[in-house]
Design a protein around this motif. Structure first.
Motif, PDB file in Angstrom:
ATOM      1  N   ALA A   1     -26.763 125.917 -10.675  1.00 49.79           N
ATOM      2  CA  ALA A   1     -26.382 126.131 -12.074  1.00 49.79           C
ATOM      3  C   ALA A   1     -26.530 127.606 -12.449  1.00 49.79           C
ATOM      4  N   ALA A   2     -27.613 128.237 -12.027  1.00 46.05           N
ATOM      5  CA  ALA A   2     -27.842 129.652 -12.348  1.00 46.05           C
ATOM      6  C   ALA A   2     -26.815 130.550 -11.669  1.00 46.05           C
ATOM      7  N   VAL A   3     -26.485 130.253 -10.413  1.00 46.77           N
ATOM      8  CA  VAL A   3     -25.487 131.055  -9.689  1.00 46.77           C
ATOM      9  C   VAL A   3     -24.123 130.912 -10.344  1.00 46.77           C
ATOM     10  N   GLU A   4     -23.732 129.683 -10.689  1.00 43.98           N
ATOM     11  CA  GLU A   4     -22.441 129.475 -11.351  1.00 43.98           C
ATOM     12  C   GLU A   4     -22.403 130.172 -12.712  1.00 43.98           C
ATOM     13  N   ASP A   5     -23.509 130.124 -13.427  1.00 41.45           N
ATOM     14  CA  ASP A   5     -23.574 130.766 -14.742  1.00 41.45           C
ATOM     15  C   ASP A   5     -23.425 132.284 -14.620  1.00 41.45           C
ATOM     16  N   ARG A   6     -24.059 132.858 -13.626  1.00 41.51           N
ATOM     17  CA  ARG A   6     -24.061 134.319 -13.466  1.00 41.51           C
ATOM     18  C   ARG A   6     -22.837 134.862 -12.729  1.00 41.51           C
TER      19      ARG A   6
ATOM     20  N   GLY B   1     -20.032 132.731 -11.355  1.00 40.51           N
ATOM     21  CA  GLY B   1     -18.846 131.887 -11.263  1.00 40.51           C
ATOM     22  C   GLY B   1     -19.074 130.704 -10.355  1.00 40.51           C
ATOM     23  N   ARG B   2     -18.085 129.855 -10.315  1.00 39.79           N
ATOM     24  CA  ARG B   2     -18.169 128.602  -9.542  1.00 39.79           C
ATOM     25  C   ARG B   2     -18.371 128.871  -8.049  1.00 39.79           C
ATOM     26  N   VAL B   3     -19.249 128.054  -7.451  1.00 40.69           N
ATOM     27  CA  VAL B   3     -19.518 128.138  -6.026  1.00 40.69           C
ATOM     28  C   VAL B   3     -18.475 127.294  -5.298  1.00 40.69           C
ATOM     29  N   GLU B   4     -17.747 127.916  -4.388  1.00 38.53           N
ATOM     30  CA  GLU B   4     -16.722 127.204  -3.619  1.00 38.53           C
ATOM     31  C   GLU B   4     -17.266 126.863  -2.248  1.00 38.53           C
ATOM     32  N   GLU B   5     -17.053 125.634  -1.823  1.00 36.02           N
ATOM     33  CA  GLU B   5     -17.475 125.225  -0.473  1.00 36.02           C
ATOM     34  C   GLU B   5     -16.385 125.588   0.514  1.00 36.02           C
ATOM     35  N   GLU B   6     -16.802 126.088   1.697  1.00 38.75           N
ATOM     36  CA  GLU B   6     -15.834 126.376   2.755  1.00 38.75           C
ATOM     37  C   GLU B   6     -15.512 125.081   3.477  1.00 38.75           C
ATOM     38  N   SER B   7     -14.254 124.919   3.856  1.00 36.79           N
ATOM     39  CA  SER B   7     -13.869 123.684   4.568  1.00 36.79           C
ATOM     40  C   SER B   7     -13.761 123.904   6.044  1.00 36.79           C
TER      41      SER B   7
ATOM     42  N   GLU C   1     -30.532 140.984  -6.466  1.00 35.59           N
ATOM     43  CA  GLU C   1     -30.927 140.021  -7.498  1.00 35.59           C
ATOM     44  C   GLU C   1     -31.418 138.679  -6.950  1.00 35.59           C
ATOM     45  N   LEU C   2     -31.303 138.428  -5.647  1.00 35.54           N
ATOM     46  CA  LEU C   2     -31.689 137.125  -5.105  1.00 35.54           C
ATOM     47  C   LEU C   2     -33.174 136.856  -5.284  1.00 35.54           C
ATOM     48  N   GLU C   3     -34.029 137.786  -4.892  1.00 28.51           N
ATOM     49  CA  GLU C   3     -35.470 137.555  -4.984  1.00 28.51           C
ATOM     50  C   GLU C   3     -35.901 137.318  -6.426  1.00 28.51           C
ATOM     51  N   ASP C   4     -35.344 138.096  -7.360  1.00 26.33           N
ATOM     52  CA  ASP C   4     -35.683 137.900  -8.773  1.00 26.33           C
ATOM     53  C   ASP C   4     -35.257 136.518  -9.247  1.00 26.33           C
ATOM     54  N   LEU C   5     -34.076 136.066  -8.804  1.00 27.12           N
ATOM     55  CA  LEU C   5     -33.593 134.742  -9.181  1.00 27.12           C
ATOM     56  C   LEU C   5     -34.499 133.656  -8.609  1.00 27.12           C
TER      57      LEU C   5
END
Length: 99
Positions: free
Chosen positions: A86-91, A93-99, A62-66
């Motif tokens: 916003a689109a990734v979170e909507d589809r 869930g929340r994007v978590e940053e690695e620490s 789905e990446l290329e289509d997005l």
């Protein structure tokens, strides 16, 4: 006898990631649709060995289509990234940053 299309291949290709010219024999073919085995009417882009190694090899369903939907390369970088997150979170869930 070689197939017709192979007679016109160039000796060097340009890496789509870094822009370096590399010999076609050492370059890695890249198919943005993820189906490099179906060669009918297809033109491939290429990566140099270093950029290919640095590439994430995880599935990209789905990446290329997005990217097409969000008009990647047509929007300002900041506008595109805001829309992408916003689109990734909507589809997915929340994007978590690695620490």
């Amino acid at each position: 006898m070689w197939p017709w299309s192979s007679r016109f291949r160039t000796a060097t290709v340009t890496c789509l990631a870094c822009g370096d010219n590399v010999s076609r024999s050492t370059a890695r073919e890249y198919d943005k649709y993820g189906d490099r085995w179906d060669r009918t009417d297809k033109a491939f882009e290429h990566l140099c060995p270093d950029c290919h190694t640095d590439l994430c090899h995880h599935p990209r369903d789905e990446l290329e289509d997005l990217l097409v939907e969000l008009r990647a390369g047509e929007e300002e970088t900041e506008t595109f990234l805001e829309g992408y997150l916003a689109a990734v979170e909507d589809r997915y869930g929340r994007v978590e940053e690695e620490s």
